[in-house]
Design a protein around this motif. Structure first.
Motif, short mmCIF file in Angstrom:
data_model
loop_
_atom_site.label_atom_id
_atom_site.label_comp_id
_atom_site.label_asym_id
_atom_site.label_seq_id
_atom_site.Cartn_x
_atom_site.Cartn_y
_atom_site.Cartn_z
N VAL A 127 0.86 -1.18 0.00
CA VAL A 127 0.00 0.00 0.00
C VAL A 127 0.90 1.23 0.00
O VAL A 127 1.80 1.35 0.84
CB VAL A 127 -0.92 0.02 1.24
CG1 VAL A 127 -1.78 1.29 1.24
CG2 VAL A 127 -1.79 -1.22 1.30
N TYR A 128 0.65 2.12 -0.97
CA TYR A 128 1.44 3.36 -1.03
C TYR A 128 0.91 4.35 0.00
O TYR A 128 -0.22 4.24 0.47
CB TYR A 128 1.37 3.94 -2.44
CG TYR A 128 2.25 5.14 -2.66
CD1 TYR A 128 3.62 5.08 -2.43
CD2 TYR A 128 1.71 6.34 -3.12
CE1 TYR A 128 4.43 6.18 -2.63
CE2 TYR A 128 2.51 7.45 -3.33
CZ TYR A 128 3.87 7.37 -3.08
OH TYR A 128 4.67 8.47 -3.27
N GLU A 129 1.71 5.33 0.35
CA GLU A 129 1.37 6.26 1.43
C GLU A 129 0.08 7.04 1.20
O GLU A 129 -0.56 7.49 2.16
CB GLU A 129 2.51 7.23 1.66
CG GLU A 129 2.86 8.08 0.44
CD GLU A 129 4.04 9.02 0.74
OE1 GLU A 129 3.77 10.19 1.03
OE2 GLU A 129 5.20 8.56 0.68
N ASP A 130 -0.35 7.20 -0.07
CA ASP A 130 -1.58 7.95 -0.33
C ASP A 130 -2.81 7.05 -0.45
O ASP A 130 -3.89 7.51 -0.81
CB ASP A 130 -1.43 8.81 -1.59
CG ASP A 130 -1.23 7.98 -2.86
OD1 ASP A 130 -1.24 6.73 -2.78
OD2 ASP A 130 -1.07 8.57 -3.95
N GLY A 131 -2.65 5.75 -0.16
CA GLY A 131 -3.78 4.83 -0.19
C GLY A 131 -3.87 4.00 -1.45
O GLY A 131 -4.62 3.02 -1.49
N ARG A 132 -3.13 4.36 -2.48
CA ARG A 132 -3.11 3.54 -3.69
C ARG A 132 -2.36 2.24 -3.43
O ARG A 132 -1.60 2.12 -2.46
CB ARG A 132 -2.47 4.30 -4.85
CG ARG A 132 -3.36 5.37 -5.45
CD ARG A 132 -2.68 6.07 -6.60
NE ARG A 132 -1.58 6.93 -6.17
CZ ARG A 132 -0.77 7.58 -7.01
NH1 ARG A 132 -0.93 7.44 -8.32
NH2 ARG A 132 0.20 8.35 -6.54
N LEU A 133 -2.57 1.27 -4.31
CA LEU A 133 -1.89 -0.01 -4.20
C LEU A 133 -0.68 -0.04 -5.12
O LEU A 133 -0.63 0.67 -6.13
CB LEU A 133 -2.85 -1.16 -4.54
CG LEU A 133 -4.06 -1.31 -3.62
CD1 LEU A 133 -4.98 -2.42 -4.13
CD2 LEU A 133 -3.64 -1.59 -2.18
N VAL A 134 0.27 -0.88 -4.76
CA VAL A 134 1.46 -1.09 -5.59
C VAL A 134 1.42 -2.52 -6.10
O VAL A 134 1.27 -3.47 -5.32
CB VAL A 134 2.76 -0.87 -4.78
CG1 VAL A 134 3.98 -1.06 -5.67
CG2 VAL A 134 2.76 0.52 -4.14
N SER A 135 1.51 -2.68 -7.41
CA SER A 135 1.45 -4.02 -7.99
C SER A 135 2.79 -4.74 -7.83
O SER A 135 3.81 -4.14 -7.47
CB SER A 135 1.10 -3.94 -9.48
OG SER A 135 2.24 -3.52 -10.23
N THR A 136 2.78 -6.03 -8.11
CA THR A 136 4.01 -6.82 -8.03
C THR A 136 5.04 -6.37 -9.07
O THR A 136 6.21 -6.71 -8.97
CB THR A 136 3.70 -8.31 -8.24
OG1 THR A 136 2.89 -8.46 -9.42
CG2 THR A 136 2.93 -8.88 -7.04
N GLU A 137 4.60 -5.60 -10.07
CA GLU A 137 5.53 -5.03 -11.05
C GLU A 137 6.03 -3.66 -10.64
O GLU A 137 6.76 -3.01 -11.38
CB GLU A 137 4.87 -4.93 -12.43
CG GLU A 137 4.50 -6.25 -13.07
CD GLU A 137 3.07 -6.65 -12.72
OE1 GLU A 137 2.43 -5.95 -11.92
OE2 GLU A 137 2.60 -7.67 -13.25
N GLY A 138 5.57 -3.18 -9.45
CA GLY A 138 5.99 -1.87 -8.99
C GLY A 138 5.23 -0.74 -9.62
O GLY A 138 5.75 0.37 -9.75
N VAL A 139 3.96 -0.99 -9.99
CA VAL A 139 3.12 0.03 -10.63
C VAL A 139 2.04 0.47 -9.64
O VAL A 139 1.40 -0.35 -8.97
CB VAL A 139 2.44 -0.54 -11.90
CG1 VAL A 139 1.48 0.48 -12.50
CG2 VAL A 139 3.50 -0.94 -12.92
N LEU A 140 1.83 1.79 -9.55
CA LEU A 140 0.78 2.34 -8.70
C LEU A 140 -0.58 2.22 -9.40
O LEU A 140 -0.70 2.51 -10.59
CB LEU A 140 1.05 3.81 -8.40
CG LEU A 140 2.06 4.13 -7.30
CD1 LEU A 140 2.37 5.63 -7.30
CD2 LEU A 140 1.55 3.69 -5.94
N PHE A 141 -1.60 1.79 -8.66
CA PHE A 141 -2.95 1.76 -9.22
C PHE A 141 -3.95 1.93 -8.08
O PHE A 141 -3.64 1.67 -6.91
CB PHE A 141 -3.21 0.45 -9.99
CG PHE A 141 -3.24 -0.79 -9.15
CD1 PHE A 141 -4.46 -1.37 -8.79
CD2 PHE A 141 -2.07 -1.39 -8.71
CE1 PHE A 141 -4.50 -2.53 -8.01
CE2 PHE A 141 -2.11 -2.55 -7.94
CZ PHE A 141 -3.32 -3.12 -7.58
N SER A 142 -5.14 2.39 -8.43
CA SER A 142 -6.19 2.63 -7.44
C SER A 142 -7.23 1.51 -7.51
O SER A 142 -7.77 1.24 -8.58
CB SER A 142 -6.87 3.98 -7.70
OG SER A 142 -5.96 5.03 -7.58
N ALA A 143 -7.48 0.85 -6.40
CA ALA A 143 -8.45 -0.23 -6.35
C ALA A 143 -8.87 -0.46 -4.91
O ALA A 143 -8.19 -0.01 -3.97
CB ALA A 143 -7.88 -1.52 -6.95
#
Length: 209
Positions: A127-143
């Motif tokens: 979980v990134y600091e702003d609430g977004r998720l981080v994928s196993t590829e290191g990509v930020l996404f909102s879910a």
């Protein structure tokens, strides 16, 4: 002529016929125009018939099949597509890729009234600091983490958004090292100066920075 081949004989017979047709067209130009009109009408009729057939209710989309993780991507989100012939596959794909967990989507028609959408989804690792998720590829996404079975008790990443991929890569290295203790890394911070801060814990070790 004696010894002439069949092909030569055929060519000799075809030449007069071709000249005769040309002469007939010169004598009756209206026939050539009529032939053109007939061809045009046949083509127009075929187009009109195909257009009418494509508009039949039989081809209205009634079936939408999805391949992929239906827990993360409920089928109900993909249902508004249109007619089998009029549905723009690129638009359907683009709409599917707006669903939070979808990384890529592939769309194809299913005869006579269906579409198949195959989705490739993200898998969360932090979980990134702003609430977004981080994928196993290191990509930020909102879910919504509740839609992903793996998105439970995830570590927290802190740092610049441009460094998320770097944090994800180092997190895997740090996790492998901490597993020898054994402990689990719960927080990873990369400062603007390039300094790393880790927090780890286990059933025997309280959260330790």
């Amino acid at each position: 002529l004696p010894g002439a081949s069949a092909a030569e004989a055929s060519d000799e017979g075809a030449a007069p016929l071709s000249e005769e047709r040309s002469a007939r067209r010169r004598r009756f130009p209206w026939k050539a125009a009529a032939e053109t009109c007939v061809v045009f009408l046949v083509a127009a009729g075929a187009w009109w018939g195909a257009d009418r057939i494509a508009a039949l209710p039989y081809f209205n989309l009634e079936r939408l099949e999805m391949k992929g993780d239906t827990a993360k991507v409920p089928l109900a989100r993909l249902k508004d597509a249109g007619n089998y012939f009029s549905a723009d596959l690129d638009q359907v794909r683009a709409a599917a890729e707006t669903v939070p967990w979808v990384k890529r989507a592939f769309v194809r028609r299913l005869w006579p009234n269906g579409l198949e959408v195959t989705v490739d989804v993200y898998h969360a690792m932090a979980v990134y600091e702003d609430g977004r998720l981080v994928s196993t590829e290191g990509v930020l996404f909102s879910a919504n983490p509740e839609e992903g079975a793996e998105a439970v008790d995830l570590p927290n990443f802190y740092g610049a958004p441009s460094q998320v991929n770097n944090i994800a890569r180092h997190y895997k290295i740090f996790s492998a090292a901490a597993a020898a203790i054994p402990a689990k890394i719960t927080d990873v911070t990369l400062s603007d100066r390039g300094a790393w801060t880790l927090v780890m814990a286990s059933s025997d070790i309280p959260p330790t920075k």
